[in-house]
Design a protein around this motif. Structure first.
Motif, PDB file in Angstrom:
ATOM      1  N   THR A 168       1.711   3.872   3.576  1.00  0.00           N
ATOM      2  CA  THR A 168       1.691   2.460   3.204  1.00  0.00           C
ATOM      3  C   THR A 168       2.270   1.611   4.322  1.00  0.00           C
ATOM      4  N   SER A 169       1.807   0.373   4.382  1.00  0.00           N
ATOM      5  CA  SER A 169       2.373  -0.568   5.359  1.00  0.00           C
ATOM      6  C   SER A 169       3.653  -1.207   4.835  1.00  0.00           C
ATOM      7  N   ALA A 170       3.937  -1.016   3.545  1.00  0.00           N
ATOM      8  CA  ALA A 170       5.158  -1.561   2.947  1.00  0.00           C
ATOM      9  C   ALA A 170       6.333  -0.623   3.228  1.00  0.00           C
ATOM     10  N   SER A 171       7.525  -1.189   3.334  1.00  0.00           N
ATOM     11  CA  SER A 171       8.714  -0.365   3.544  1.00  0.00           C
ATOM     12  C   SER A 171       9.158   0.258   2.222  1.00  0.00           C
ATOM     13  N   GLU A 174      10.664  -2.342   0.037  1.00  0.00           N
ATOM     14  CA  GLU A 174       9.670  -3.219  -0.596  1.00  0.00           C
ATOM     15  C   GLU A 174       9.007  -2.521  -1.795  1.00  0.00           C
ATOM     16  N   VAL A 175       8.728  -1.240  -1.633  1.00  0.00           N
ATOM     17  CA  VAL A 175       8.120  -0.484  -2.734  1.00  0.00           C
ATOM     18  C   VAL A 175       9.102  -0.352  -3.896  1.00  0.00           C
ATOM     19  N   ALA A 189      -4.600  -4.622  -5.383  1.00  0.00           N
ATOM     20  CA  ALA A 189      -4.113  -3.242  -5.239  1.00  0.00           C
ATOM     21  C   ALA A 189      -4.908  -2.264  -6.094  1.00  0.00           C
ATOM     22  N   ALA A 208       3.212   1.509  -4.235  1.00  0.00           N
ATOM     23  CA  ALA A 208       3.147   1.207  -2.802  1.00  0.00           C
ATOM     24  C   ALA A 208       1.994   0.269  -2.480  1.00  0.00           C
ATOM     25  N   ARG A 209       0.852   0.462  -3.143  1.00  0.00           N
ATOM     26  CA  ARG A 209      -0.287  -0.428  -2.912  1.00  0.00           C
ATOM     27  C   ARG A 209       0.036  -1.852  -3.367  1.00  0.00           C
ATOM     28  N   GLU A 235       2.219  -3.761  -0.898  1.00  0.00           N
ATOM     29  CA  GLU A 235       1.492  -4.254   0.280  1.00  0.00           C
ATOM     30  C   GLU A 235       0.882  -5.638   0.040  1.00  0.00           C
ATOM     31  N   GLN A 236       0.757  -6.024  -1.235  1.00  0.00           N
ATOM     32  CA  GLN A 236       0.069  -7.270  -1.576  1.00  0.00           C
ATOM     33  C   GLN A 236       1.021  -8.434  -1.875  1.00  0.00           C
ATOM     34  N   LYS A 237       2.304  -8.249  -1.603  1.00  0.00           N
ATOM     35  CA  LYS A 237       3.257  -9.309  -1.930  1.00  0.00           C
ATOM     36  C   LYS A 237       2.848 -10.621  -1.269  1.00  0.00           C
TER      37      LYS A 237
END
Length: 280
Positions: free
Chosen positions: A213-216, A219-220, A256, A273-274, A277-279
């Motif tokens: 995922t590109s999120a940390s 963030e997840v 997501a 996690a998906r 990424e959309q926050k």
């Protein structure tokens, strides 16, 4: 075979140290040699494993671990117990492969472990902080490849639960970020002193890569926390504050690939996690 601590010896040791187990520190000491041998057996250690044990207490499990690993690092918050453990180990003729760290497990870092890099976690975790301690160790010690921990039975159920289970929640999702988690057997109350008023269980962990995922991680985990803060609400409502508004939450969820009318207890850690990424 290593001579282990039995009920009588544990009581004698406790009297010597004027020890009164406290609920504050989550102290319930294992007094059954068969139980600690079972824990070491189920932990499936290799001779080259470096084990970290949290809350060794009087040393019941420590004595069983020492012959089965290359090195054992124990973290004990109680300075009296930390000071006594090397003496107990020496009296039992155990190998000199023990490092004692007198510290709070919730605050330790890798640099506090005297140069040792743990590969396995085996512990009777202090019941009052078992989940935060476990998550902290999995985060700061990426070298941990496996673990076997004893926790309250109810906590064991939560840690090992999968999506769709009534007890699936924050501990389940966050533990799944780090590892495959499963129940590894029950533990009765009578193997402890003092006898707790709850049953216990063993939980096995095998490290796996976190979701791609590109999120940390932070963030997840923020999405996980928000989703379960009001677990009866749909994700559209539960994530409204996280996203800014309910409509923004719905947009993020749809992007997501998650139905906005579902609830957090249905989602895998990959789905969380998906969403992260959309926050907006």
């Amino acid at each position: 075979m290593m001579r282990l601590l039995g009920p009588a010896e544990i009581r004698i040791l406790a009297d010597k140290l004027d020890l009164r187990p406290t609920k504050k520190l989550g102290q319930n000491f294992v007094i059954d040699a068969g139980t600690v041998r079972r824990i070491v057996r189920v932990a499936d250690l290799s001779p080259d494993d470096v084990v970290i044990e949290i809350g060794p207490g009087l040393g019941s499990l420590t004595l069983a671990l020492l012959p089965s690993a290359e090195h054992v690092v124990v973290v004990e918050i109680d300075p009296v117990l930390a000071g006594r453990l090397p003496i107990t180990v020496a009296e039992h003729g155990a190998a000199d492969n023990l490092t004692v760290v007198n510290a709070d497990a919730m605050k330790i870092a890798l640099g506090d472990l005297s140069g040792h890099v743990p590969t396995a976690l085996v512990a009777n975790l202090p019941y009052n902080v078992s989940v935060p301690v476990l998550l902290h160790l999995l985060e700061i010690l990426p070298s941990l490849r496996k673990g076997l921990v004893m926790v309250q039975s109810e906590v064991a159920d939560r840690l090992a639960a999968g999506p769709g289970s009534k007890v699936y929640g924050v501990p389940s999702a966050k533990a799944a970020w780090y590892a495959d988690v499963r129940r590894a057997g029950p533990v009765g109350r009578t193997v402890f002193w003092p006898v707790p008023n709850v049953d216990s269980g063993l939980v096995s962990l095998v490290r796996r890569d976190p979701p791609t995922t590109s999120a940390s991680r932070e963030e997840v985990f923020a999405v996980v926390d928000a989703a379960f803060a009001q677990r009866r609400k749909t994700l559209r409502a539960a994530l409204a504050t996280w996203a800014g508004t309910a409509p923004q939450a719905e947009t993020a969820l749809r992007a997501a690939g998650v139905d906005p009318s579902t609830r957090g207890e249905q989602l895998t850690i990959e789905a969380f996690a998906r969403i992260a990424e959309q926050k907006p």
